[in-house]
Design a protein around this motif. Sequence first.
Motif, mmCIF file in Angstrom:
data_model
loop_
_atom_site.group_PDB
_atom_site.id
_atom_site.type_symbol
_atom_site.label_atom_id
_atom_site.label_comp_id
_atom_site.label_asym_id
_atom_site.label_seq_id
_atom_site.Cartn_x
_atom_site.Cartn_y
_atom_site.Cartn_z
ATOM 1 N N ALA A 94 -18.578 -62.453 7.714
ATOM 2 C CA ALA A 94 -19.499 -61.666 6.777
ATOM 3 C C ALA A 94 -19.015 -60.549 5.605
ATOM 4 N N LEU A 95 -17.761 -59.972 6.556
ATOM 5 C CA LEU A 95 -17.288 -58.733 5.582
ATOM 6 C C LEU A 95 -16.387 -59.592 4.888
ATOM 7 N N SER A 96 -15.467 -60.306 5.203
ATOM 8 C CA SER A 96 -14.620 -60.645 4.706
ATOM 9 C C SER A 96 -14.474 -61.408 3.116
ATOM 10 N N LYS A 97 -15.841 -62.065 3.561
ATOM 11 C CA LYS A 97 -16.372 -62.516 2.217
ATOM 12 C C LYS A 97 -17.192 -61.364 0.822
ATOM 13 N N THR A 98 -17.930 -60.284 1.394
ATOM 14 C CA THR A 98 -18.297 -59.662 0.390
ATOM 15 C C THR A 98 -16.768 -58.742 -0.106
ATOM 16 N N GLY A 134 -24.937 -51.655 -3.541
ATOM 17 C CA GLY A 134 -25.741 -51.463 -2.571
ATOM 18 C C GLY A 134 -26.048 -52.155 -0.931
ATOM 19 N N ILE A 135 -24.794 -51.787 -0.628
ATOM 20 C CA ILE A 135 -24.678 -52.215 0.924
ATOM 21 C C ILE A 135 -24.368 -50.713 1.721
ATOM 22 N N ASP A 136 -24.671 -50.749 2.658
ATOM 23 C CA ASP A 136 -25.537 -49.090 3.570
ATOM 24 C C ASP A 136 -23.747 -48.891 4.790
ATOM 25 N N ARG A 137 -22.681 -49.674 3.991
ATOM 26 C CA ARG A 137 -21.789 -49.312 5.621
ATOM 27 C C ARG A 137 -20.353 -49.371 5.075
ATOM 28 N N ARG A 138 -19.381 -48.551 5.517
ATOM 29 C CA ARG A 138 -18.294 -47.602 5.268
ATOM 30 C C ARG A 138 -16.925 -48.412 4.687
ATOM 31 N N PHE A 139 -17.132 -48.838 3.809
ATOM 32 C CA PHE A 139 -15.757 -49.653 2.887
ATOM 33 C C PHE A 139 -15.919 -49.767 1.509
ATOM 34 N N ALA A 140 -14.078 -49.553 1.637
ATOM 35 C CA ALA A 140 -14.373 -50.102 -0.122
ATOM 36 C C ALA A 140 -12.832 -50.620 0.055
ATOM 37 N N VAL A 141 -12.763 -50.802 -1.442
ATOM 38 C CA VAL A 141 -11.647 -51.795 -2.346
ATOM 39 C C VAL A 141 -11.292 -51.388 -3.119
ATOM 40 N N ILE A 142 -9.849 -51.024 -3.370
ATOM 41 C CA ILE A 142 -9.014 -50.134 -3.724
ATOM 42 C C ILE A 142 -8.156 -50.502 -4.930
ATOM 43 N N ASP A 143 -7.368 -50.821 -5.883
ATOM 44 C CA ASP A 143 -6.317 -51.623 -6.086
ATOM 45 C C ASP A 143 -6.031 -50.749 -7.498
ATOM 46 N N PHE A 169 -10.532 -50.538 2.701
ATOM 47 C CA PHE A 169 -10.178 -49.353 3.856
ATOM 48 C C PHE A 169 -12.175 -49.167 4.323
ATOM 49 N N ILE A 170 -11.448 -49.874 5.947
ATOM 50 C CA ILE A 170 -12.946 -49.849 6.173
ATOM 51 C C ILE A 170 -13.129 -48.817 7.387
ATOM 52 N N ASN A 171 -13.831 -48.204 7.460
ATOM 53 C CA ASN A 171 -14.357 -46.778 8.105
ATOM 54 C C ASN A 171 -13.183 -45.352 8.342
ATOM 55 N N PRO A 172 -13.016 -45.678 7.108
ATOM 56 C CA PRO A 172 -11.862 -44.635 6.189
ATOM 57 C C PRO A 172 -12.136 -43.349 6.931
ATOM 58 N N GLU A 173 -10.981 -42.393 6.959
ATOM 59 C CA GLU A 173 -11.661 -41.162 7.421
ATOM 60 C C GLU A 173 -10.778 -40.184 6.618
ATOM 61 N N ILE A 174 -9.961 -39.318 6.564
ATOM 62 C CA ILE A 174 -9.232 -38.301 5.869
ATOM 63 C C ILE A 174 -8.445 -37.525 7.129
ATOM 64 N N LEU A 175 -7.549 -37.685 7.110
ATOM 65 C CA LEU A 175 -7.259 -36.638 8.097
ATOM 66 C C LEU A 175 -6.386 -35.430 8.239
ATOM 67 N N GLU A 176 -6.068 -35.323 6.843
ATOM 68 C CA GLU A 176 -4.912 -34.380 6.250
ATOM 69 C C GLU A 176 -5.111 -34.347 4.922
ATOM 70 N N ARG A 177 -5.499 -33.404 4.210
ATOM 71 C CA ARG A 177 -5.607 -33.270 2.992
ATOM 72 C C ARG A 177 -4.537 -31.782 2.158
ATOM 73 N N GLU A 182 -8.638 -57.256 8.407
ATOM 74 C CA GLU A 182 -8.097 -57.650 9.767
ATOM 75 C C GLU A 182 -8.395 -56.954 10.693
ATOM 76 N N GLY A 183 -9.035 -55.485 10.603
ATOM 77 C CA GLY A 183 -9.870 -54.842 11.779
ATOM 78 C C GLY A 183 -8.671 -53.721 12.394
ATOM 79 N N GLU A 184 -7.372 -53.563 11.631
ATOM 80 C CA GLU A 184 -6.357 -53.846 12.862
ATOM 81 C C GLU A 184 -6.625 -51.868 11.555
ATOM 82 N N SER A 185 -6.369 -50.916 13.205
ATOM 83 C CA SER A 185 -6.595 -49.949 12.291
ATOM 84 C C SER A 185 -4.810 -49.508 11.443
#
Length: 173
Positions: free
Chosen positions: A27-31, A53-62, A73-81, A115-118
């Motif tokens: 379902a997520l792949s389709k979204t 309108g989807i209340d989940r932590r993911f984004a697409v970028i190009d 980017f699924i569940n993205p987290e900035i570690l350092e800036r 693919e769900g890989e970190s």
Amino acid sequence: MALLPILHFPDPHLRTPARPVESVDNALSKTLEDMFETMYAAPGIGLAATQVGIDRRFAVIDVSEEKNERRVFINPEILERRGSCDSDEGCLSVPEYFDTVKRAEWLRVRALDAEGESFELEAEGLLAICIQHEIDHLDGKLFIDYLSDLKRRRVRKQLEKARREARAEARSY
Ligand code: ZN
């Protein structure tokens, strides 16, 4: 695939912090496919789930010129800036408004891919800016939040007026 409707400021949903994704399934792949299609059609260089309108932590970028460097980017987290730069930005949720805001120049981010890989990624320039902009969306934040209250009120009025005019036009047929 389908185009998804993009929410516009001041839609309250844009202020809702998104919840983490628990499983990367079909379902997520389709979204994600729909979000890429929506982003390219807009056209934009990034789109966060919050904006459709989807209340989940993911984004697409190009950010590529050729539109052939899809990044998820699924569940993205900035570690350092690092550093700071002036960024001339616009947002698909704040149509036809552009302004300059401060962003970190460089960052390191961790997320899950399609693919769900970190993975971890170091980014600078436009990609770094876009990642910050999309993660802000997932936190319920818009780039115009970095502007003065006066400017933000002006943007809101402008958008509300544009919407009223669009409705008036729609009724005239
Ligand atoms: Zn945006």
